[in-house]
Design an enzyme around this catalytic site. Structure first.
Site, PDB file in Angstrom:
ATOM      1  N   SER A 175       0.817  -1.210   0.000  1.00 39.43           N
ATOM      2  CA  SER A 175       0.000   0.000   0.000  1.00 39.43           C
ATOM      3  C   SER A 175       0.854   1.265   0.000  1.00 39.43           C
ATOM      4  O   SER A 175       1.616   1.490  -0.915  1.00 39.43           O
ATOM      5  CB  SER A 175      -0.959  -0.030   1.190  1.00 39.43           C
ATOM      6  OG  SER A 175      -1.904   0.998   1.085  1.00 39.43           O
ATOM      7  N   ASP A 332      -3.408   6.562  -3.170  1.00 40.31           N
ATOM      8  CA  ASP A 332      -2.116   6.053  -2.703  1.00 40.31           C
ATOM      9  C   ASP A 332      -1.615   4.998  -3.696  1.00 40.31           C
ATOM     10  O   ASP A 332      -2.320   4.667  -4.656  1.00 40.31           O
ATOM     11  CB  ASP A 332      -2.224   5.545  -1.259  1.00 40.31           C
ATOM     12  CG  ASP A 332      -3.019   4.263  -1.108  1.00 40.31           C
ATOM     13  OD1 ASP A 332      -3.823   3.948  -2.001  1.00 40.31           O
ATOM     14  OD2 ASP A 332      -2.858   3.566  -0.084  1.00 40.31           O
ATOM     15  N   ARG A 337      -6.787   4.020  -1.033  1.00 35.03           N
ATOM     16  CA  ARG A 337      -7.086   5.148  -0.158  1.00 35.03           C
ATOM     17  C   ARG A 337      -7.071   6.442  -0.971  1.00 35.03           C
ATOM     18  O   ARG A 337      -6.504   6.487  -2.059  1.00 35.03           O
ATOM     19  CB  ARG A 337      -6.072   5.224   0.986  1.00 35.03           C
ATOM     20  CG  ARG A 337      -5.980   3.887   1.706  1.00 35.03           C
ATOM     21  CD  ARG A 337      -5.240   3.952   3.008  1.00 35.03           C
ATOM     22  NE  ARG A 337      -4.041   4.738   2.941  1.00 35.03           N
ATOM     23  CZ  ARG A 337      -3.499   5.347   3.994  1.00 35.03           C
ATOM     24  NH1 ARG A 337      -4.061   5.270   5.159  1.00 35.03           N
ATOM     25  NH2 ARG A 337      -2.384   6.034   3.866  1.00 35.03           N
ATOM     26  N   GLU A 434     -12.509   4.389   7.533  1.00 29.63           N
ATOM     27  CA  GLU A 434     -11.559   4.516   8.640  1.00 29.63           C
ATOM     28  C   GLU A 434     -10.836   5.848   8.457  1.00 29.63           C
ATOM     29  O   GLU A 434     -10.644   6.304   7.326  1.00 29.63           O
ATOM     30  CB  GLU A 434     -10.582   3.337   8.687  1.00 29.63           C
ATOM     31  CG  GLU A 434      -9.713   3.160   7.484  1.00 29.63           C
ATOM     32  CD  GLU A 434      -8.810   1.926   7.568  1.00 29.63           C
ATOM     33  OE1 GLU A 434      -8.901   1.182   8.557  1.00 29.63           O
ATOM     34  OE2 GLU A 434      -8.029   1.724   6.631  1.00 29.63           O
TER      35      GLU A 434
END
Length: 622
Positions: A175, A332, A337, A434
């Site tokens: 990630s 990202d 994200r 989140e």
């Protein structure tokens, strides 16, 4: 080594007895040099052996990878606790063994494998190579493998698992971690990341299958096996079609004069975000040329994490100013994200936090649901979710609008599984998030998804533009309607696990054994929840409603003044994170007072509970 044989002798005749004086280490060295067929990583261990670096050999070979909040994640390089060809083969063998026990139809349904664009020349280790080895282990055992023919966003793997009815999937990615890292993210048949007990059971199976099987190294199977399929075209087309379910203003999107800039942070996002904008009827966003194409060195940013804000968004903000674009969307490196920035009327950029974006998404997706719901739709059937360290703004919206809000443990694996349960019980889930800029808009993907989030933000901005409004103005309206939720999240780096343990144990035995603090500086504590031990002072039976999570540290303090603060360890990095939020009722609108109170409380939290100077903690710096 303490004897006259060199590594060449060792390699040619590994059964010759040799000794470092440590039986466990000797065995681990012997295993590595016997099993590893990657010349670069094998050579790394040989060189350490040659130079008598026993401590480093022990660090590399006497510990195993374990599952964190995002599967296996570590630095690339030689050793059983690193990500490399051998540990990926071992992990896949263990996973095959476990899946074969769980699914009698494993060899009919198959398995999905995707990968990002990471790589490390010194270890001859790249995401694509690790993905091919993952596929080879399974193909050699007669399992059909859906291996993407090029890099894809992480959300494509959970999406494909559900779409193809596979028993599970793996995404090779780290990630937004630093360039040295890679990872192995595992999804279950429900399209959510694995959680307990599957993670523990897979680890057990890995430990029982450490020696590579005959064909596990045969990556040629990826080209020769009739069981290998490429799902790229069908999954990409189907994903883009499903995306349209959360598009509510296609005609308006086609006409908008707003321009958008997109940066993919040297990762996988560019092509897929372009397609997503097209699916919503938009002109494609303007890409940041220096960051558009994959680059495993992430050469234009200090760290490839868009969450770090304006300092890492520099190139995209300057391009947006040049092109007259008001909104920047940043995915990202594995595109799960999303960061968003908007140019304000004062000429400054506002980079939204994850919690602020969630307030906007929550408002937007509920508004769109209301406007498009059928006559007999029941708002009580509607759900939104967030991890427990994230803002409670969705809870405030839910209370006022009549839908349900739930929180989960940190990590999208908890959200994904819970959303699947809700859907299976006939509920409608609009949104989950989140705070670390991970958003799930709709339920096509049961994981965070930066591609869908980027285009939903664009539609929201285009719609608000027709009302002469900006995202930042709408955010203030959300807060005025549902109550100000001011939050601050940051972290300290700590590379010593013993120090981390000591910090949290002190909080559990504050003034006397088994007693938590009642004050933090001048601030009175109302309730404490310790998810590590399962304690919650606010519950009649003093037991936490959230499941106990013994492998990570997490304590939440609810203060008398309405602030909620959590201290926790990261599941993927050497960090102690803190999350603090001031939740005010709608009638309390003195933002300056709330901000000052929050700042003072965080200072007290850091000084009294983390004691950074005493514990040698390093403050977050970009």
């Amino acid at each position: 080594m303490g004897d006259h044989r060199d590594v060449g002798d060792l390699n040619s005749n590994l059964l010759i007895t040799y000794s470092t004086g440590d039986g466990q280490l000797d065995k681990a060295i012997w295993q590595w040099l016997t099993w590893d067929k990657n010349p670069k990583t094998k050579e790394q261990i040989e060189n350490l052996l040659k130079n008598g670096k026993n401590k480093e050999l022990r660090d590399r070979l006497c510990h195993r990878l374990s599952f964190g909040t995002a599967g296996l994640r570590s630095a690339m390089g030689a050793g059983f606790c690193y990500i490399n060809d051998l540990t990926v083969i071992q992990s896949t063998q263990g996973m095959y063994t476990y899946l074969e026990k769980c699914f009698p139809d494993f060899k009919q349904r198959g398995f999905v494998v995707g990968y990002d664009t990471r790589g490390q020349v010194t270890s001859s280790c790249s995401s694509v190579r690790l993905a091919k080895l993952t596929a080879a282990v399974l193909l050699a055992k007669g399992v059909p493998v859906y291996l993407f023919s090029t890099y894809v966003p992480t959300p494509f793997v959970p999406y494909a698992v559900q779409e193809l009815r596979a028993v599970g999937g793996v995404m090779i990615t780290a990630s937004h971690n630093r360039k040295e890292d890679n990872g192995y993210k595992v999804y279950w048949e429900n399209g959510a990341q694995i959680k307990s007990p599957h993670d523990k059971e897979i680890l057990k199976c890995i430990e029982e299958c450490v020696e590579p099987w005959n064909d596990s190294w045969n990556e040629n199977l990826v080209d020769s096996s009739p069981l290998k399929r490429d799902p790229l075209q069908s999954i990409c087309a189907s994903y883009m079609e499903d995306l349209k379910k959360i598009c509510y203003h296609r005609e308006l999107n086609a006409k908008t004069s707003l321009k958008f800039v997109h940066t993919s942070f040297h990762g996988v996002g560019h092509d897929y975000v372009q397609l997503a904008f097209r699916a919503f009827g938009f002109q494609p966003p303007i890409p940041v040329p220096e960051q558009k194409d994959p680059d495993p060195d992430f050469s234009t940013v200090k760290c490839p994490n868009p969450e770090e804000g304006e300092s890492v968004l520099e190139l995209s903000l300057r391009l947006a100013e040049k092109e007259g674009a008001r909104v920047v969307v940043a995915t990202d490196p594995d595109a799960d994200r999303l960061a968003v920035a908007e140019l304000q009327e004062n000429g400054r950029w506002k980079v939204f936090t994850g919690n602020e974006l969630a307030a906007l998404f929550g408002w937007w997706l509920f508004t769109c649901w209301k406007e498009n719901a059928s006559e007999d739709a029941d708002v009580k059937n509607v759900y939104m979710l967030a991890t427990t360290v994230s803002s409670k703004i969705l809870k405030a919206i839910a209370l006022k609008e009549g839908f349900h809000f739930e929180d989960t443990l940190p990590g999208f694996k908890w959200i994904g599984s819970r959303v699947k349960d809700l859907l299976d019980n006939g509920k409608e889930v609009l949104f989950a998030f989140e705070e670390s800029i991970g958003f799930m808009c709709g339920t096509s993907v049961l994981d965070k998804d930066g591609v869908s989030a980027a285009v939903v933000v664009a539609e929201m901005a285009a719609y608000l533009d027709t009302k002469n409004q900006m995202l930042a103005q709408q955010l203030m309206e959300v807060y005025q309607t549902y109550g100000y939720h001011l939050s601050k999240t940051s972290y300290f780096l700590c590379y010593d696990p013993a120090t981390i343990k000591r910090i949290f144990e002190r909080l559990r035995n504050f003034n006397s054994p088994n007693s938590y603090p009642t004050f933090c500086g001048a601030y009175s504590i109302l309730d404490i929840r310790d998810v590590t031990t399962g304690y919650d002072s606010s519950q009649p039976n003093k037991k936490s409603v959230l499941p106990v999570s013994k492998n990570s540290q997490m304590i939440t303090f609810t203060f008398q003044n309405g602030c909620v603060a959590t201290l926790r360890t990261s599941g993927t990095e050497p960090k102690i994170k803190y999350y603090a939020e001031m939740c005010a009722p709608p009638e309390q609108s003195d933002i300056a007072f709330l901000e000052e109170d929050l700042r003072k409380l965080i200072d007290a939290l850091v000084e009294n509970f983390l004691e950074p100077s005493k514990n040698g903690l390093t403050w977050r710096s970009v």
